[in-house]
Design a protein around this motif. Structure first.
Motif, mmCIF file in Angstrom:
data_model
loop_
_atom_site.group_PDB
_atom_site.id
_atom_site.type_symbol
_atom_site.label_atom_id
_atom_site.label_comp_id
_atom_site.label_asym_id
_atom_site.label_seq_id
_atom_site.Cartn_x
_atom_site.Cartn_y
_atom_site.Cartn_z
ATOM 1 N N SER A 102 22.484 62.393 17.032
ATOM 2 C CA SER A 102 21.995 63.256 18.113
ATOM 3 C C SER A 102 20.556 62.912 18.491
ATOM 4 O O SER A 102 20.201 62.908 19.670
ATOM 5 C CB SER A 102 22.065 64.727 17.700
ATOM 6 O OG SER A 102 23.391 65.145 17.584
ATOM 7 N N LEU A 103 19.737 62.630 17.479
ATOM 8 C CA LEU A 103 18.351 62.263 17.766
ATOM 9 C C LEU A 103 18.283 60.968 18.564
ATOM 10 O O LEU A 103 17.491 60.857 19.508
ATOM 11 C CB LEU A 103 17.552 62.146 16.466
ATOM 12 C CG LEU A 103 17.266 63.467 15.755
ATOM 13 C CD1 LEU A 103 16.694 63.211 14.371
ATOM 14 C CD2 LEU A 103 16.338 64.345 16.572
ATOM 15 N N VAL A 104 19.108 60.000 18.219
ATOM 16 C CA VAL A 104 19.146 58.739 18.957
ATOM 17 C C VAL A 104 19.601 59.001 20.397
ATOM 18 O O VAL A 104 19.029 58.467 21.353
ATOM 19 C CB VAL A 104 20.082 57.719 18.263
ATOM 20 C CG1 VAL A 104 20.360 56.527 19.161
ATOM 21 C CG2 VAL A 104 19.475 57.280 16.938
ATOM 22 N N GLU A 105 20.598 59.868 20.545
ATOM 23 C CA GLU A 105 21.116 60.196 21.874
ATOM 24 C C GLU A 105 20.047 60.865 22.739
ATOM 25 O O GLU A 105 19.945 60.594 23.935
ATOM 26 C CB GLU A 105 22.326 61.127 21.730
ATOM 27 C CG GLU A 105 22.927 61.575 23.040
ATOM 28 C CD GLU A 105 24.069 62.559 22.832
ATOM 29 O OE1 GLU A 105 24.311 63.354 23.752
ATOM 30 O OE2 GLU A 105 24.705 62.541 21.760
ATOM 31 N N HIS A 106 19.231 61.723 22.132
ATOM 32 C CA HIS A 106 18.234 62.465 22.897
ATOM 33 C C HIS A 106 16.850 61.812 22.889
ATOM 34 O O HIS A 106 15.904 62.367 23.444
ATOM 35 C CB HIS A 106 18.163 63.912 22.398
ATOM 36 C CG HIS A 106 19.432 64.653 22.684
ATOM 37 N ND1 HIS A 106 19.777 65.084 23.938
ATOM 38 C CD2 HIS A 106 20.463 65.003 21.881
ATOM 39 C CE1 HIS A 106 20.953 65.688 23.896
ATOM 40 N NE2 HIS A 106 21.388 65.636 22.653
ATOM 41 N N ASP A 107 16.764 60.655 22.276
ATOM 42 C CA ASP A 107 15.544 59.848 22.300
ATOM 43 C C ASP A 107 15.959 58.394 22.510
ATOM 44 O O ASP A 107 15.737 57.531 21.660
ATOM 45 C CB ASP A 107 14.766 60.013 20.982
ATOM 46 C CG ASP A 107 13.468 59.215 20.958
ATOM 47 O OD1 ASP A 107 12.976 58.832 22.038
ATOM 48 O OD2 ASP A 107 12.951 58.973 19.851
ATOM 49 N N PRO A 108 16.596 58.102 23.664
ATOM 50 C CA PRO A 108 17.153 56.759 23.878
ATOM 51 C C PRO A 108 16.102 55.638 23.901
ATOM 52 O O PRO A 108 16.414 54.499 23.609
ATOM 53 C CB PRO A 108 17.863 56.876 25.230
ATOM 54 C CG PRO A 108 17.252 58.059 25.896
ATOM 55 C CD PRO A 108 16.788 58.979 24.804
#
Length: 149
Positions: A50-56
């Motif tokens: 989720s962090l990767v998704e929201h910090d592309p």
């Protein structure tokens, strides 16, 4: 304040606590700490995704919308799990003999109580979809799946 506004307000307060310099971002590494403070159980691998998704762009920072989306996903999962538990508990009330199933007639009675606008044909159609094998019995998983869909 409706429950959705209350949820958003709770998340905003938690976010702002960690956005001490009021830049509109928090360190991505702090998200797990905030979730723990909010007593939200999470899977570390899912949180990482989720962090990767929201910090592309891999800045190491998350804005409030990203944090809110992550926390909402966790809250929604928690709500779903709570609902399934309540449905399992309700099922046990109707499975008086503890057989692990209820009859389709019992299910019809439950559905008729929930929605008195359902016709007999409506109820029969719903039962046909659920009682695929035609045993006249519905187990707890079938009941939970039907009630959640």
């Amino acid at each position: 304040m409706d429950p959705e506004e209350e949820r958003r307000h709770m998340m905003l307060k938690a976010f702002q606590t960690f956005d001490s310099d009021k830049k509109g971002f928090i360190e991505a590494s702090k998200v797990s700490t905030i979730l723990q403070m909010m007593n939200l159980p999470f899977d570390k691998e899912e949180l990482t995704r989720s962090l990767v998704e929201h910090d592309p762009k891999n800045t190491g920072k998350i804005n409030f919308d990203g944090f809110s989306a992550i926390a909402s996903d966790i809250l929604d999962e928690e709500d779903d799990e709570a609902m399934q538990k309540e449905l399992r508990d309700a099922f046990r009330l109707y499975d008086k003999e503890g057989n692990g199933y209820i009859t389709t007639q019992t299910l019809k009675d439950i559905l008729a109580q929930i929605d008195d606008k359902l016709t007999s044909d409506d109820l029969d159609g719903m039962i046909e979809e659920i009682d695929i094998d035609g045993t006249g019995r519905i187990d707890v998983e079938g009941f939970v799946n039907m009630m959640c869909s």
